[in-house]
Structure formats: C-alpha cells, structure tokens
Design a protein around this motif. Structure first.
Motif, PDB file in Angstrom:
ATOM      1  N   UNK A 236      -2.095  -0.622  -6.899  1.00  0.00           N
ATOM      2  CA  UNK A 236      -1.529  -0.062  -8.129  1.00  0.00           C
ATOM      3  C   UNK A 236      -0.273   0.739  -7.824  1.00  0.00           C
ATOM      4  N   UNK A 237       0.680   0.765  -8.805  1.00  0.00           N
ATOM      5  CA  UNK A 237       0.535   0.114 -10.093  1.00  0.00           C
ATOM      6  C   UNK A 237       1.267  -1.209 -10.150  1.00  0.00           C
ATOM      7  N   UNK A 238       2.267  -1.368  -9.275  1.00  0.00           N
ATOM      8  CA  UNK A 238       3.141  -2.538  -9.356  1.00  0.00           C
ATOM      9  C   UNK A 238       2.408  -3.835  -9.047  1.00  0.00           C
ATOM     10  N   UNK A 239       1.331  -3.757  -8.263  1.00  0.00           N
ATOM     11  CA  UNK A 239       0.591  -4.963  -7.931  1.00  0.00           C
ATOM     12  C   UNK A 239       0.050  -5.688  -9.142  1.00  0.00           C
ATOM     13  N   UNK A 240      -0.152  -4.949 -10.243  1.00  0.00           N
ATOM     14  CA  UNK A 240      -0.699  -5.582 -11.443  1.00  0.00           C
ATOM     15  C   UNK A 240       0.240  -6.616 -12.043  1.00  0.00           C
ATOM     16  N   UNK A 241       1.542  -6.508 -11.766  1.00  0.00           N
ATOM     17  CA  UNK A 241       2.477  -7.518 -12.255  1.00  0.00           C
ATOM     18  C   UNK A 241       2.218  -8.875 -11.642  1.00  0.00           C
ATOM     19  N   UNK A 242       1.904  -8.908 -10.331  1.00  0.00           N
ATOM     20  CA  UNK A 242       1.525 -10.158  -9.679  1.00  0.00           C
ATOM     21  C   UNK A 242       0.105 -10.558 -10.049  1.00  0.00           C
ATOM     22  N   UNK A 243      -0.774  -9.574 -10.157  1.00  0.00           N
ATOM     23  CA  UNK A 243      -2.176  -9.847 -10.480  1.00  0.00           C
ATOM     24  C   UNK A 243      -2.321 -10.627 -11.778  1.00  0.00           C
ATOM     25  N   UNK A 244      -1.602 -10.217 -12.809  1.00  0.00           N
ATOM     26  CA  UNK A 244      -1.735 -10.877 -14.108  1.00  0.00           C
ATOM     27  C   UNK A 244      -1.413 -12.365 -14.018  1.00  0.00           C
ATOM     28  N   UNK A 245      -0.346 -12.694 -13.313  1.00  0.00           N
ATOM     29  CA  UNK A 245       0.029 -14.097 -13.177  1.00  0.00           C
ATOM     30  C   UNK A 245      -0.972 -14.890 -12.357  1.00  0.00           C
ATOM     31  N   UNK A 246      -1.521 -14.277 -11.325  1.00  0.00           N
ATOM     32  CA  UNK A 246      -2.496 -14.981 -10.493  1.00  0.00           C
ATOM     33  C   UNK A 246      -3.796 -15.220 -11.244  1.00  0.00           C
ATOM     34  N   UNK A 247      -4.172 -14.273 -12.098  1.00  0.00           N
ATOM     35  CA  UNK A 247      -5.381 -14.468 -12.899  1.00  0.00           C
ATOM     36  C   UNK A 247      -5.199 -15.563 -13.942  1.00  0.00           C
ATOM     37  N   UNK A 248      -3.957 -15.819 -14.345  1.00  0.00           N
ATOM     38  CA  UNK A 248      -3.715 -16.953 -15.239  1.00  0.00           C
ATOM     39  C   UNK A 248      -4.180 -18.251 -14.594  1.00  0.00           C
ATOM     40  N   UNK A 249      -3.959 -18.367 -13.267  1.00  0.00           N
ATOM     41  CA  UNK A 249      -4.318 -19.595 -12.557  1.00  0.00           C
ATOM     42  C   UNK A 249      -5.767 -19.598 -12.093  1.00  0.00           C
TER      43      UNK A 249
ATOM     44  N   UNK B 129      -5.624   2.255  -5.721  1.00  0.00           N
ATOM     45  CA  UNK B 129      -4.604   3.171  -6.236  1.00  0.00           C
ATOM     46  C   UNK B 129      -3.896   3.889  -5.111  1.00  0.00           C
ATOM     47  N   UNK B 130      -2.594   3.638  -4.972  1.00  0.00           N
ATOM     48  CA  UNK B 130      -1.773   4.273  -3.940  1.00  0.00           C
ATOM     49  C   UNK B 130      -0.447   4.702  -4.555  1.00  0.00           C
ATOM     50  N   UNK B 131       0.062   5.839  -4.121  1.00  0.00           N
ATOM     51  CA  UNK B 131       1.451   6.150  -4.422  1.00  0.00           C
ATOM     52  C   UNK B 131       2.105   6.693  -3.165  1.00  0.00           C
ATOM     53  N   UNK B 132       3.412   6.544  -3.104  1.00  0.00           N
ATOM     54  CA  UNK B 132       4.149   6.950  -1.907  1.00  0.00           C
ATOM     55  C   UNK B 132       4.716   8.342  -2.092  1.00  0.00           C
ATOM     56  N   UNK B 133       4.389   9.225  -1.165  1.00  0.00           N
ATOM     57  CA  UNK B 133       5.008  10.548  -1.137  1.00  0.00           C
ATOM     58  C   UNK B 133       6.478  10.357  -0.775  1.00  0.00           C
ATOM     59  N   UNK B 134       7.366  10.724  -1.694  1.00  0.00           N
ATOM     60  CA  UNK B 134       8.789  10.410  -1.498  1.00  0.00           C
ATOM     61  C   UNK B 134       9.452  11.253  -0.415  1.00  0.00           C
ATOM     62  N   UNK B 135       8.777  12.279   0.050  1.00  0.00           N
ATOM     63  CA  UNK B 135       9.334  13.073   1.153  1.00  0.00           C
ATOM     64  C   UNK B 135       8.893  12.535   2.505  1.00  0.00           C
ATOM     65  N   UNK B 136       7.594  12.230   2.631  1.00  0.00           N
ATOM     66  CA  UNK B 136       7.084  11.750   3.914  1.00  0.00           C
ATOM     67  C   UNK B 136       7.050  10.228   4.009  1.00  0.00           C
ATOM     68  N   UNK B 137       7.160   9.550   2.854  1.00  0.00           N
ATOM     69  CA  UNK B 137       7.033   8.085   2.740  1.00  0.00           C
ATOM     70  C   UNK B 137       5.636   7.593   3.111  1.00  0.00           C
ATOM     71  N   UNK B 138       4.673   8.522   3.191  1.00  0.00           N
ATOM     72  CA  UNK B 138       3.297   8.157   3.513  1.00  0.00           C
ATOM     73  C   UNK B 138       2.506   7.889   2.227  1.00  0.00           C
TER      74      UNK B 138
END
Length: 213
Positions: A82-95, A105-114
C-alpha cells in the motif's frame, strides 16, 4: 520478455512500453494515469503468470464432455504494498478474479528513506500458494525487501515481485537480499536522485494515482 541478469526480467512488449511512455508524461491526467496503470497491469499479469502449471479437468461443453486445462493448485495470492500497489492490484484482479489478496501497509520515511510498516493482512496457507508482490516502483527497494521478508516469515516460499519501474540501485539491493525472488519490471531507469526517487521515472505513483502531494 528480456532477461537482464539472474532473476530480473524486463517486460518489453510494445504495448507495455507504449503505455508506460504515456504514464511518464507529466501532462497525463490523474484519470488517464489510473486507467493506464490498470491496463498495463493486465499486460504485466499475463507475462508474470505465463508459466503457471495446468491440469486437465473434466467438463461438459454444450456439445460433448471433454478434458480441458485449468490452473493447478491453490489460488494465487496478489500481495499489494500500500498504497500505490493497489493500482496494479486492480488490473491483475481483472484477469484473475479468484486470486486471494494480501495487503502490506508501508510508507517511506522521507528523511531516512527507510520503510515504516503500519498494516499487514494475508490469506492462510501461503506456503502452498504462488505470491505475486506488486508495487509500481522499485526505488531504494527498502519497502519491497521488508514486505517480502514479512511474507516469508508467515510461510511464503514461492514469491515473485512485479513493478512498473525499477532503479539499478533498487534491483541490486533487492536481488542481494532476496536472490530467490524473481523480479519483473517494465523498465530499469538510470538512477535514484538524492531523495530516493527514480530518474527519469514518472514521479510518485501514489500521488499521480490519487491526486495527492
């Protein structure tokens, strides 16, 4: 398909490359970007699943009984970062509408990039299923490596990673940490900038999907 090295495959189908070019264009609208991501997911799903095992099952057509091929084994799992993966997920579930879905659920800490994990939910019996992890960008690969490690911890053994774009730095990091996980991507770009974004890339996939900053 074009194999770059080891477990990394670039999906160089002309339709994938054409749609990716339109997605890269900063003038492409939010609606257009979202639609194209779903369409490109259809094409990439076709490629990443082309070697699934089949078995013959008994059916009856309107004309006669027959043995016909069907996908063998338990249902696939699509694991969306999440969250951007859902854009690919929707298309794959179509097939593959019967596929099970895991959310990481992951987000990137913009200071550490972790990566910072905030959610994880996956189907049962992962050890008996093919899991395809999806995230549009493999930049630093920090989130991807942690997500795959999490899946391995709960039993996953057969995993593939699918992304739209990758950076050489991310490919190197990911394949060093998870040499047993094949990577499929539409393109490997030049490099990462100082903020950890892929260059030339297409910007932040989540922001372009959802109209956020």
């Amino acid at each position: 398909m074009s194999e770059i090295a080891g477990n990394v495959t670039v999906l160089d189908h002309p339709l994938i490359q054409h749609k990716l070019t339109i997605m890269r264009n900063k003038e492409t609208s939010i609606a257009g970007f979202r639609r194209l991501l779903r369409e490109i997911a259809h094409l990439m799903c076709y490629e990443v699943t082309r070697d699934l095992k089949l078995e013959l099952i008994d059916i009856e057509t309107p004309m006669a009984p027959m043995k016909s091929p069907a996908i063998k084994g338990k249902k696939l799992v699509f694991a969306s970062i999440l969250r951007a993966g859902n854009g690919l997920l929707d298309g794959m579930l179509d097939l593959v509408p019967a596929a099970r879905v895991a959310h990481i659920g992951m987000y990137r800490d913009h200071e550490t990039l972790e990566p910072v994990e905030y959610y994880f939910k996956a189907p049962s019996s992962l050890e008996d299923r093919l899991i395809i992890v999806v995230d549009p960008m493999l930049a630093t690969a920090n989130s991807a490596t942690v997500a795959v490690e999490k899946l391995k911890q709960v039993g996953a053994t057969d995993i593939r990673f699918l992304c739209l774009l990758a950076a050489p730095e991310g490919v190197k990091h990911f394949t060093e940490v998870h040499p047993d996980v094949p990577v499929f991507t539409a393109a490997i770009d030049s490099h990462l900038n100082e903020s950890g974004y892929i260059i030339p890339g297409l910007g932040d996939a989540g922001d372009r999907m959802y109209g956020t900053k």
